[in-house]
Design a protein around this motif. Structure first.
Motif, PDB file in Angstrom:
ATOM      1  N   LYS A  70       0.815  -1.215   0.000  1.00 30.60           N
ATOM      2  CA  LYS A  70       0.000   0.000   0.000  1.00 30.60           C
ATOM      3  C   LYS A  70       0.852   1.271   0.000  1.00 30.60           C
ATOM      4  O   LYS A  70       0.415   2.332   0.411  1.00 30.60           O
ATOM      5  CB  LYS A  70      -1.003  -0.007   1.160  1.00 30.60           C
ATOM      6  N   LYS A  71       2.084   1.102  -0.465  1.00 30.53           N
ATOM      7  CA  LYS A  71       2.971   2.240  -0.690  1.00 30.53           C
ATOM      8  C   LYS A  71       3.397   2.202  -2.162  1.00 30.53           C
ATOM      9  O   LYS A  71       3.212   1.206  -2.855  1.00 30.53           O
ATOM     10  CB  LYS A  71       4.198   2.168   0.216  1.00 30.53           C
ATOM     11  N   GLY A  72       3.968   3.275  -2.646  1.00 27.90           N
ATOM     12  CA  GLY A  72       4.397   3.292  -4.039  1.00 27.90           C
ATOM     13  C   GLY A  72       3.229   3.153  -4.987  1.00 27.90           C
ATOM     14  O   GLY A  72       3.257   2.353  -5.933  1.00 27.90           O
ATOM     15  N   PHE A  73       2.179   3.913  -4.726  1.00 28.48           N
ATOM     16  CA  PHE A  73       0.916   3.875  -5.456  1.00 28.48           C
ATOM     17  C   PHE A  73       1.113   3.951  -6.980  1.00 28.48           C
ATOM     18  O   PHE A  73       0.649   3.093  -7.742  1.00 28.48           O
ATOM     19  CB  PHE A  73       0.050   5.037  -4.965  1.00 28.48           C
ATOM     20  N   HIS A 100     -11.890  -6.103  -3.308  1.00 27.41           N
ATOM     21  CA  HIS A 100     -11.504  -5.061  -2.359  1.00 27.41           C
ATOM     22  C   HIS A 100     -12.196  -3.756  -2.709  1.00 27.41           C
ATOM     23  O   HIS A 100     -12.174  -3.321  -3.859  1.00 27.41           O
ATOM     24  CB  HIS A 100      -9.982  -4.890  -2.365  1.00 27.41           C
ATOM     25  N   ARG A 101     -12.773  -3.077  -1.700  1.00 28.51           N
ATOM     26  CA  ARG A 101     -13.659  -1.955  -1.994  1.00 28.51           C
ATOM     27  C   ARG A 101     -13.031  -0.591  -1.672  1.00 28.51           C
ATOM     28  O   ARG A 101     -13.747   0.389  -1.502  1.00 28.51           O
ATOM     29  CB  ARG A 101     -14.975  -2.099  -1.219  1.00 28.51           C
ATOM     30  N   SER A 102     -11.718  -0.512  -1.618  1.00 28.91           N
ATOM     31  CA  SER A 102     -11.099   0.752  -1.247  1.00 28.91           C
ATOM     32  C   SER A 102     -10.964   1.691  -2.446  1.00 28.91           C
ATOM     33  O   SER A 102     -10.910   1.256  -3.604  1.00 28.91           O
ATOM     34  CB  SER A 102      -9.708   0.515  -0.649  1.00 28.91           C
ATOM     35  N   HIS A 103     -10.882   2.997  -2.146  1.00 24.53           N
ATOM     36  CA  HIS A 103     -10.631   3.997  -3.178  1.00 24.53           C
ATOM     37  C   HIS A 103      -9.311   3.710  -3.885  1.00 24.53           C
ATOM     38  O   HIS A 103      -9.204   3.840  -5.108  1.00 24.53           O
ATOM     39  CB  HIS A 103     -10.576   5.402  -2.560  1.00 24.53           C
ATOM     40  N   ARG A 104      -8.305   3.336  -3.101  1.00 24.38           N
ATOM     41  CA  ARG A 104      -6.968   3.099  -3.633  1.00 24.38           C
ATOM     42  C   ARG A 104      -6.991   1.995  -4.694  1.00 24.38           C
ATOM     43  O   ARG A 104      -6.396   2.132  -5.772  1.00 24.38           O
ATOM     44  CB  ARG A 104      -6.007   2.724  -2.502  1.00 24.38           C
ATOM     45  N   THR A 105      -7.678   0.908  -4.381  1.00 20.64           N
ATOM     46  CA  THR A 105      -7.738  -0.220  -5.317  1.00 20.64           C
ATOM     47  C   THR A 105      -8.399   0.183  -6.629  1.00 20.64           C
ATOM     48  O   THR A 105      -7.906  -0.134  -7.720  1.00 20.64           O
ATOM     49  CB  THR A 105      -8.500  -1.391  -4.678  1.00 20.64           C
ATOM     50  N   SER A 106      -9.522   0.869  -6.535  1.00 21.03           N
ATOM     51  CA  SER A 106     -10.235   1.294  -7.748  1.00 21.03           C
ATOM     52  C   SER A 106      -9.346   2.163  -8.628  1.00 21.03           C
ATOM     53  O   SER A 106      -9.311   1.998  -9.859  1.00 21.03           O
ATOM     54  CB  SER A 106     -11.500   2.074  -7.367  1.00 21.03           C
ATOM     55  N   LEU A 107      -8.607   3.075  -8.003  1.00 24.96           N
ATOM     56  CA  LEU A 107      -7.764   3.999  -8.762  1.00 24.96           C
ATOM     57  C   LEU A 107      -6.563   3.286  -9.372  1.00 24.96           C
ATOM     58  O   LEU A 107      -6.191   3.533 -10.533  1.00 24.96           O
ATOM     59  CB  LEU A 107      -7.309   5.136  -7.855  1.00 24.96           C
ATOM     60  N   ILE A 108      -5.962   2.378  -8.600  1.00 20.33           N
ATOM     61  CA  ILE A 108      -4.812   1.625  -9.118  1.00 20.33           C
ATOM     62  C   ILE A 108      -5.215   0.828 -10.358  1.00 20.33           C
ATOM     63  O   ILE A 108      -4.511   0.825 -11.375  1.00 20.33           O
ATOM     64  CB  ILE A 108      -4.249   0.681  -8.026  1.00 20.33           C
ATOM     65  N   LEU A 109      -6.355   0.161 -10.282  1.00 25.31           N
ATOM     66  CA  LEU A 109      -6.787  -0.660 -11.412  1.00 25.31           C
ATOM     67  C   LEU A 109      -7.131   0.202 -12.624  1.00 25.31           C
ATOM     68  O   LEU A 109      -6.871  -0.185 -13.769  1.00 25.31           O
ATOM     69  CB  LEU A 109      -7.982  -1.525 -10.998  1.00 25.31           C
ATOM     70  N   ARG A 128     -12.656  -4.059 -15.978  1.00 21.58           N
ATOM     71  CA  ARG A 128     -12.419  -4.053 -14.532  1.00 21.58           C
ATOM     72  C   ARG A 128     -13.759  -4.213 -13.809  1.00 21.58           C
ATOM     73  O   ARG A 128     -14.653  -3.375 -13.958  1.00 21.58           O
ATOM     74  CB  ARG A 128     -11.744  -2.745 -14.100  1.00 21.58           C
ATOM     75  N   ILE A 129     -13.859  -5.282 -13.033  1.00 26.81           N
ATOM     76  CA  ILE A 129     -15.114  -5.578 -12.327  1.00 26.81           C
ATOM     77  C   ILE A 129     -14.934  -5.326 -10.832  1.00 26.81           C
ATOM     78  O   ILE A 129     -13.982  -5.810 -10.221  1.00 26.81           O
ATOM     79  CB  ILE A 129     -15.555  -7.038 -12.555  1.00 26.81           C
ATOM     80  N   GLY A 130     -15.851  -4.566 -10.239  1.00 26.95           N
ATOM     81  CA  GLY A 130     -15.808  -4.284  -8.808  1.00 26.95           C
ATOM     82  C   GLY A 130     -17.209  -4.050  -8.276  1.00 26.95           C
ATOM     83  O   GLY A 130     -18.200  -4.140  -9.013  1.00 26.95           O
ATOM     84  N   TYR A 131     -17.291  -3.747  -7.000  1.00 28.29           N
ATOM     85  CA  TYR A 131     -18.595  -3.534  -6.355  1.00 28.29           C
ATOM     86  C   TYR A 131     -19.083  -2.100  -6.529  1.00 28.29           C
ATOM     87  O   TYR A 131     -18.281  -1.151  -6.589  1.00 28.29           O
ATOM     88  CB  TYR A 131     -18.499  -3.847  -4.872  1.00 28.29           C
ATOM     89  N   ASP A 132     -20.402  -1.949  -6.552  1.00 31.16           N
ATOM     90  CA  ASP A 132     -20.991  -0.607  -6.690  1.00 31.16           C
ATOM     91  C   ASP A 132     -20.760   0.253  -5.452  1.00 31.16           C
ATOM     92  O   ASP A 132     -20.847   1.483  -5.527  1.00 31.16           O
ATOM     93  CB  ASP A 132     -22.491  -0.707  -7.004  1.00 31.16           C
ATOM     94  N   ARG A 133     -20.463  -0.383  -4.314  1.00 31.06           N
ATOM     95  CA  ARG A 133     -20.234   0.362  -3.078  1.00 31.06           C
ATOM     96  C   ARG A 133     -18.742   0.562  -2.796  1.00 31.06           C
ATOM     97  O   ARG A 133     -18.368   1.013  -1.724  1.00 31.06           O
ATOM     98  CB  ARG A 133     -20.906  -0.354  -1.906  1.00 31.06           C
ATOM     99  N   ALA A 134     -17.911   0.244  -3.774  1.00 28.29           N
ATOM    100  CA  ALA A 134     -16.474   0.476  -3.617  1.00 28.29           C
ATOM    101  C   ALA A 134     -16.193   1.964  -3.739  1.00 28.29           C
ATOM    102  O   ALA A 134     -16.928   2.708  -4.385  1.00 28.29           O
ATOM    103  CB  ALA A 134     -15.703  -0.289  -4.688  1.00 28.29           C
ATOM    104  N   GLY A 135     -15.115   2.411  -3.104  1.00 34.64           N
ATOM    105  CA  GLY A 135     -14.688   3.789  -3.283  1.00 34.64           C
ATOM    106  C   GLY A 135     -14.308   4.014  -4.745  1.00 34.64           C
ATOM    107  O   GLY A 135     -13.658   3.167  -5.352  1.00 34.64           O
ATOM    108  N   PHE A 136     -14.729   5.131  -5.319  1.00 34.89           N
ATOM    109  CA  PHE A 136     -14.469   5.443  -6.734  1.00 34.89           C
ATOM    110  C   PHE A 136     -14.980   4.335  -7.653  1.00 34.89           C
ATOM    111  O   PHE A 136     -14.343   3.964  -8.643  1.00 34.89           O
ATOM    112  CB  PHE A 136     -12.969   5.657  -6.998  1.00 34.89           C
ATOM    113  N   SER A 137     -16.152   3.791  -7.332  1.00 31.50           N
ATOM    114  CA  SER A 137     -16.691   2.678  -8.118  1.00 31.50           C
ATOM    115  C   SER A 137     -16.931   3.053  -9.582  1.00 31.50           C
ATOM    116  O   SER A 137     -16.968   2.183 -10.452  1.00 31.50           O
ATOM    117  CB  SER A 137     -17.997   2.176  -7.500  1.00 31.50           C
TER     118      SER A 137
END
Length: 333
Positions: free
Chosen positions: A60-63, A82-91, A99-108
């Motif tokens: 979780k460093k070196g974004f 994983h529903r974090s803002h960081r994950t959504s942005l990295i992907l 890219r498939i993720g949840y609607d309640r994820a940060g930055f979905s």
């Protein structure tokens, strides 16, 4: 080369429950490599796992650097529990086209496909995770594998039991710790359960990570030193082995419950701040115990550092007798 990425950097229990999703991806796309991103320190969980071709750790460093690393891999698909803002942005920055993720994820809004994330009575996290594959059903014939699985060699398992002078089915495991204090049942109550198990002729093994040492040491002390305290004294694979060989596990709402599910070990799960409706109840041979009727439950998705009401009734009023009753039931099955 066709490659798919699964991104799960949550806690150990969450990672273990992702195994059916990982296996379903591999079975559905056998000609693809499946890579898995995990939290740093959990690289060994799926080491030598048939469904994972490569494990990538992320601290979780070196974004920006990590996003570039993923971009260079040229993945065709990413699936993110994983529903974090960081994950959504990295992907998103990785340039993966789907890219498939949840609607309640940060930055979905950064996902190309969004799946509804919901808590429903009787819906287990395993099934919720498998729901992430639904958008693919329109284009592909999917194969679902719903069994929780952790790779563990017979040699590692047997070596672990021999190392700690244990025999399969002749001991019980107690896991009294938790990252969140409001999810931890009282040590004195665990000690009563431990003493009961000793009377039933079972050895009692206390397990946990280094952060659980206060809980484990207290239980061991209250048992008069008659248990085997292996808290922070095992590797991950040894920890898995101990649960695999146990006659029974008693644990808070935490990762040991999901390890037990992978090995079909009977488990009694004790609930406090959280509730079974969140979907983390035993997925297999297990039962849960909770104090019903408290309007303050649940007080959070993960629990907390202290009871918001100041009384901690969800655990204080959940007496050992109730848990022992369920333990007895499972031992007699």
């Amino acid at each position: 080369m066709n490659k798919i990425l699964v991104f799960q950097t949550a806690f150990l229990g969450d990672l273990i429950l992702t195994s059916p999703l990982i296996k379903s991806v591999k079975r559905s796309f056998p000609g693809f490599q499946v890579h898995l991103v995990v939290r740093k320190g959990f690289e060994g969980v799926f080491e030598d796992f048939w469904a994972v071709d490569r494990v990538i750790s992320f601290d979780k460093k070196g974004f920006w650097r990590f996003s570039k690393q993923l971009r260079n891999e040229n993945y065709s698909l990413a699936v993110s529990p994983h529903r974090s803002h960081r994950t959504s942005l990295i992907l998103f920055l990785s340039g993966i086209p789907r890219r498939i993720g949840y609607d309640r994820a940060g930055f979905s809004f950064l996902y190309t496909d969004k799946v509804k994330h919901e808590f429903k009575k009787g819906l287990h996290e395993v099934e919720r995770l498998l729901g992430l594959l639904e958008p693919l059903e329109r284009d592909f014939s999917l194969v679902y594998d719903r069994e929780v699985e952790i790779p563990l060699t017979i040699s590692t398992y047997e070596r672990t039991l021999s190392k700690f002078s244990l025999k399969e089915g002749e001991y019980a495991v107690i896991a009294p710790g938790s990252v969140w204090p409001t999810k931890a049942w009282l040590p004195e109550y665990y000690a009563e359960v431990g003493n009961y198990l000793l009377k039933k002729g079972l050895k009692v093994v206390i397990v946990g990570s280094k952060s659980d040492e206060v809980y484990c040491s207290r239980v061991f002390e209250l048992m008069g030193g008659r248990g085997i305290n292996l808290c922070s004294k095992t590797s991950l694979k040894e920890f898995f082995s101990l649960i695999k060989g146990a006659k029974l596990l008693v644990s808070n709402d935490s990762s040991p419950v999901h390890v037990a599910s992978a090995f079909n070990t009977p488990v009694v799960e004790v609930y406090g701040a959280t509730v079974p409706d969140f979907g983390f109840f035993p997925y297999g041979r297990g039962k849960f115990v909770e104090l019903k009727g408290l309007k303050c439950r649940p007080c959070g998705l993960h629990g907390g550092k202290k009871c918001p009401e100041g009384h901690f009734k969800c655990m204080v009023d959940l007496k050992p007798e109730k848990v022992i009753e369920v333990v007895e039931e499972l031992l007699n099955c």
